[in-house]
Design a protein around this motif. Structure first.
Motif, PDB file in Angstrom:
ATOM      1  N   UNK A   7      29.068 -51.100 -58.561  1.00 18.32           N
ATOM      2  CA  UNK A   7      27.734 -50.835 -58.048  1.00 18.32           C
ATOM      3  C   UNK A   7      27.008 -50.198 -59.097  1.00 18.32           C
ATOM      4  N   UNK A   8      25.796 -50.580 -59.548  1.00 13.70           N
ATOM      5  CA  UNK A   8      24.993 -49.686 -60.530  1.00 13.70           C
ATOM      6  C   UNK A   8      23.454 -49.798 -60.033  1.00 13.70           C
ATOM      7  N   UNK A   9      23.067 -48.462 -59.790  1.00 13.48           N
ATOM      8  CA  UNK A   9      21.957 -47.894 -58.903  1.00 13.48           C
ATOM      9  C   UNK A   9      21.149 -47.185 -59.848  1.00 13.48           C
ATOM     10  N   UNK A  15      14.151 -52.143 -61.526  1.00 17.14           N
ATOM     11  CA  UNK A  15      15.721 -52.405 -62.147  1.00 17.14           C
ATOM     12  C   UNK A  15      15.372 -51.911 -63.626  1.00 17.14           C
ATOM     13  N   UNK A  16      16.576 -51.339 -64.052  1.00 17.32           N
ATOM     14  CA  UNK A  16      16.622 -50.931 -65.447  1.00 17.32           C
ATOM     15  C   UNK A  16      17.892 -51.707 -66.072  1.00 17.32           C
ATOM     16  N   UNK A  17      17.699 -52.257 -67.322  1.00 12.22           N
ATOM     17  CA  UNK A  17      18.995 -52.983 -68.027  1.00 12.22           C
ATOM     18  C   UNK A  17      19.180 -52.127 -69.020  1.00 12.22           C
ATOM     19  N   UNK A  24      20.174 -51.541 -60.502  1.00 11.51           N
ATOM     20  CA  UNK A  24      19.074 -51.681 -59.510  1.00 11.51           C
ATOM     21  C   UNK A  24      18.389 -50.636 -58.871  1.00 11.51           C
ATOM     22  N   UNK A  25      17.011 -50.664 -58.876  1.00  8.95           N
ATOM     23  CA  UNK A  25      16.204 -49.638 -58.316  1.00  8.95           C
ATOM     24  C   UNK A  25      16.593 -49.118 -56.714  1.00  8.95           C
ATOM     25  N   UNK A  26      16.775 -48.096 -56.436  1.00 14.10           N
ATOM     26  CA  UNK A  26      17.135 -47.679 -55.116  1.00 14.10           C
ATOM     27  C   UNK A  26      16.497 -46.710 -54.488  1.00 14.10           C
ATOM     28  N   UNK A  27      15.281 -46.309 -55.164  1.00 14.21           N
ATOM     29  CA  UNK A  27      14.515 -45.192 -54.714  1.00 14.21           C
ATOM     30  C   UNK A  27      14.249 -45.089 -53.427  1.00 14.21           C
TER      31      UNK A  27
END
Length: 169
Positions: A7-9, A15-17, A24-27
């Motif tokens: 899980x990458x947030x 989203x940032x690569x 994934x953008x989770x703001x």
């Protein structure tokens, strides 16, 4: 978070690569505790995911057994003017510890604590510099064979006069 499916947030809304991973953008749906780098102290960190539909609580409960010990890495993304990630150095690294779930009927909040990997430095090493441990690691290596016999024995070096006298011969 390095679960079987990582899980990458990130804390932005987009989203940032970086390095082949999409964060994934989770703001707004979760929080990360403040990293406190006090000298001489090793502190943990807390993560919270709020607003999770109660119908999805089973997913969290299914993974409850794999939470403890899961590696967590927090990075700070350095962006250029085009909002592309230039670098993302590691700010904190640890392992997840405990998970708790609070439910209010419609939504739930999932909280997880994590312990810094720096606590590993406080644990004792399971091996010593003994001949038995050396043989277990490297059979036939005799580097520590005479350590016990040499312990607490004085080492006597000749004075500088001896070297001068020997050189004049």
């Amino acid at each position: 978070m390095n679960f079987s499916i990582p899980i990458s947030l990130n804390t932005s809304t987009w989203n940032l690569d970086w390095a082949g991973v999409t964060y994934l953008g989770a703001f707004g749906i979760g929080t990360i505790g403040t990293i406190d780098d006090s000298p001489g102290e090793i502190k943990g960190l807390g993560f919270e995911l709020s607003g999770v539909p109660s119908a999805n609580i089973a997913l969290a409960l299914d993974d409850a057994a794999v939470v403890q010990g899961t590696l967590v890495t927090i990075r700070t993304a350095i962006l250029n003017a085009a909002f592309q990630v230039v670098d993302a150095p590691i700010e904190w690294e640890g392992r997840l510890d405990t998970m708790s779930i609070q439910e209010d009927g419609e939504t739930c909040t999932i909280s997880v604590t994590a312990e810094s990997t720096a606590v590993d430095l406080l644990r004792g090493a399971p091996l010593t510099t003994s001949n038995a441990d050396q043989q277990a690691l490297y059979p036939g290596d005799r580097a520590f064979e005479y350590v016990v016999q040499q312990a607490d024995k004085p080492v006597v070096w000749p004075s500088k006069d001896w070297f001068i006298f020997t050189a004049k011969r």
